[in-house]
Design a protein around this motif. Structure first.
Motif, PDB file in Angstrom:
ATOM      1  N   GLY A  56      14.659  -7.503   2.520  1.00  0.00           N
ATOM      2  CA  GLY A  56      15.160  -7.346   3.885  1.00  0.00           C
ATOM      3  C   GLY A  56      14.563  -6.133   4.536  1.00  0.00           C
ATOM      4  N   THR A  57      15.342  -5.054   4.675  1.00  0.00           N
ATOM      5  CA  THR A  57      14.812  -3.817   5.236  1.00  0.00           C
ATOM      6  C   THR A  57      14.012  -3.034   4.202  1.00  0.00           C
ATOM      7  N   GLU A  58      14.023  -3.500   2.963  1.00  0.00           N
ATOM      8  CA  GLU A  58      13.145  -2.995   1.912  1.00  0.00           C
ATOM      9  C   GLU A  58      12.544  -4.193   1.195  1.00  0.00           C
ATOM     10  N   MET A  59      11.432  -3.954   0.496  1.00  0.00           N
ATOM     11  CA  MET A  59      10.799  -5.052  -0.221  1.00  0.00           C
ATOM     12  C   MET A  59      11.596  -5.446  -1.450  1.00  0.00           C
ATOM     13  N   LEU A 115       0.828  -1.202   0.000  1.00  0.00           N
ATOM     14  CA  LEU A 115       0.000   0.000   0.000  1.00  0.00           C
ATOM     15  C   LEU A 115       0.867   1.259   0.000  1.00  0.00           C
ATOM     16  N   GLY A 116       0.723   2.060  -1.045  1.00  0.00           N
ATOM     17  CA  GLY A 116       1.490   3.293  -1.158  1.00  0.00           C
ATOM     18  C   GLY A 116       2.859   3.125  -1.786  1.00  0.00           C
ATOM     19  N   TYR A 117       3.278   1.896  -2.053  1.00  0.00           N
ATOM     20  CA  TYR A 117       4.595   1.659  -2.654  1.00  0.00           C
ATOM     21  C   TYR A 117       4.603   2.189  -4.083  1.00  0.00           C
ATOM     22  N   GLY A 118       5.361   3.254  -4.315  1.00  0.00           N
ATOM     23  CA  GLY A 118       5.373   3.881  -5.630  1.00  0.00           C
ATOM     24  C   GLY A 118       4.012   4.388  -6.059  1.00  0.00           C
ATOM     25  N   GLY A 119       3.127   4.594  -5.075  1.00  0.00           N
ATOM     26  CA  GLY A 119       1.769   5.045  -5.359  1.00  0.00           C
ATOM     27  C   GLY A 119       0.761   3.910  -5.547  1.00  0.00           C
ATOM     28  N   PHE A 120       1.175   2.658  -5.308  1.00  0.00           N
ATOM     29  CA  PHE A 120       0.232   1.552  -5.488  1.00  0.00           C
ATOM     30  C   PHE A 120      -0.924   1.702  -4.503  1.00  0.00           C
ATOM     31  N   VAL A 175       2.448  -2.766 -20.109  1.00  0.00           N
ATOM     32  CA  VAL A 175       1.808  -2.166 -18.942  1.00  0.00           C
ATOM     33  C   VAL A 175       0.611  -1.351 -19.400  1.00  0.00           C
ATOM     34  N   LEU A 176      -0.525  -1.534 -18.732  1.00  0.00           N
ATOM     35  CA  LEU A 176      -1.740  -0.818 -19.107  1.00  0.00           C
ATOM     36  C   LEU A 176      -1.677   0.644 -18.668  1.00  0.00           C
ATOM     37  N   ALA A 177      -2.715   1.383 -19.023  1.00  0.00           N
ATOM     38  CA  ALA A 177      -2.733   2.833 -18.805  1.00  0.00           C
ATOM     39  C   ALA A 177      -2.702   3.226 -17.332  1.00  0.00           C
ATOM     40  N   ASP A 178      -3.049   2.285 -16.420  1.00  0.00           N
ATOM     41  CA  ASP A 178      -3.001   2.621 -14.992  1.00  0.00           C
ATOM     42  C   ASP A 178      -1.570   2.643 -14.455  1.00  0.00           C
ATOM     43  N   ASP A 179      -0.593   2.323 -15.318  1.00  0.00           N
ATOM     44  CA  ASP A 179       0.833   2.327 -14.982  1.00  0.00           C
ATOM     45  C   ASP A 179       1.241   1.222 -14.007  1.00  0.00           C
ATOM     46  N   TRP A 180       0.343   0.258 -13.769  1.00  0.00           N
ATOM     47  CA  TRP A 180       0.654  -0.862 -12.878  1.00  0.00           C
ATOM     48  C   TRP A 180       0.390  -2.215 -13.534  1.00  0.00           C
ATOM     49  N   THR A 181      -0.809  -2.393 -14.064  1.00  0.00           N
ATOM     50  CA  THR A 181      -1.245  -3.709 -14.526  1.00  0.00           C
ATOM     51  C   THR A 181      -0.402  -4.192 -15.695  1.00  0.00           C
ATOM     52  N   VAL A 182       0.230  -5.363 -15.529  1.00  0.00           N
ATOM     53  CA  VAL A 182       1.103  -5.944 -16.540  1.00  0.00           C
ATOM     54  C   VAL A 182       0.395  -7.137 -17.180  1.00  0.00           C
ATOM     55  N   ILE A 183       0.254  -7.116 -18.504  1.00  0.00           N
ATOM     56  CA  ILE A 183      -0.406  -8.208 -19.219  1.00  0.00           C
ATOM     57  C   ILE A 183       0.545  -8.805 -20.255  1.00  0.00           C
ATOM     58  N   THR A 184       0.241 -10.039 -20.677  1.00  0.00           N
ATOM     59  CA  THR A 184       0.992 -10.623 -21.787  1.00  0.00           C
ATOM     60  C   THR A 184       0.573  -9.922 -23.072  1.00  0.00           C
TER      61      THR A 184
END
Length: 278
Positions: free
Chosen positions: A179-182, A58-63, A223-232
């Protein structure tokens, strides 16, 4: 720089890993026809809160969500929402993480929703999961990063694909240090790229999130227009499996598996490290 953990730090990562395992159990049970991916996200939020943990998604890079819910042709980073209603025959990959006292856990699984799944989809998930375990089995002191990549790729390439052709090993995404980061160094490819060399040597305290992503067709994604969703790029369906793993003198320690990976590694003739939490 690769972050090497002490036994005490690995124990903290195990605590975070058990929260991730609890998220997996709860969301797997709830992944039924008629549920929305937002329903699963809300369940994950409650599990994290109940364990006194924090979300590392949540919030990682705006996710905008607590988990990633990737359905069918979505490879990774699918955003939970109310519009995506699960139905019979879907395959769903859930990627989840948690933080305890600043230490991270991260893992993913693929689940079959309802009934009516084609045999090639069942085999796709099996091959992807087993390639992950092949990579985990290679997490031995003295091996190098490329040995993990080679183990994953070799397993996948040796599996006959129903209907012929080859599985697509996703090229743009892979595993990573944790570790201390994802997401930390090093990046772990799920195939061998000669130009990258052998990579760092694995030593006790070296921790990786091992996560093969495999499709029924292309290895290419967009990557779709939402800048997150990755599709084949060809619309073929995919599977995603992941565990966070520590190298120890006593064997691989699967931080995000309830049994530390003991049962699955035993099938490969590998002894898992004992649970640092006892």
């Amino acid at each position: 720089m690769v972050q090497i953990k002490t036994p005490e730090q690995i124990a903290k990562m195990r605590e975070a890993g058990l929260v991730v395992a609890a998220i997996h159990a709860a969301t797997r049970a709830a992944a039924v026809p008629g549920a929305t991916t937002k329903d699963l996200d809300e369940i994950a939020r409650k599990v994290i809160a109940d364990h006194g943990a924090k979300s590392n998604f949540l919030g990682y890079g705006g996710f905008p969500a607590t988990i990633c819910t990737s359905v069918n042709e979505i490879v990774v980073h699918g955003i939970p929402d109310e519009k995506t209603v699960l139905k019979d025959g879907d395959i769903l990959s859930v990627d989840a993480g948690a933080i305890i006292d600043g230490w991270h856990g991260d893992a993913a699984f693929t689940v079959f929703v309802g009934e009516g799944h084609a045999p090639e989809l069942i085999e796709l998930s099996r091959v992807t999961e087993q390639s992950m375990w092949a990579g985990i089995a290679a997490m031995k002191p003295g091996n190098r990063l490329v040995d993990v990549s080679r183990a994953i790729e070799t397993y996948i390439r040796r599996q006959p694909k129903p209907g012929g052709g080859r599985y697509g090993i996703i090229e743009d995404y892979g595993g990573h240090g944790i570790g201390t980061e994802m997401h930390m160094d090093p990046h772990l490819l799920n195939y061998v790229a000669r130009k990258r060399g052998k990579g760092p040597k694995l030593v006790p305290g070296f921790c990786l999130a091992i996560e093969p992503m495999v499709s029924l067709g292309t290895p290419q994604t967009e990557v779709l227009a939402d800048d997150w969703t990755v599709i084949t790029t060809d619309g073929t369906w995919s599977s995603h499996w992941e565990h966070s793993v520590a190298v120890t003198e006593e064997g691989p320690l699967v931080l995000t598996a309830p049994d530390c990976g003991r049962a699955k590694l035993a099938e490969l003739g590998i002894t898992a490290a004992p649970d640092p939490l006892g």
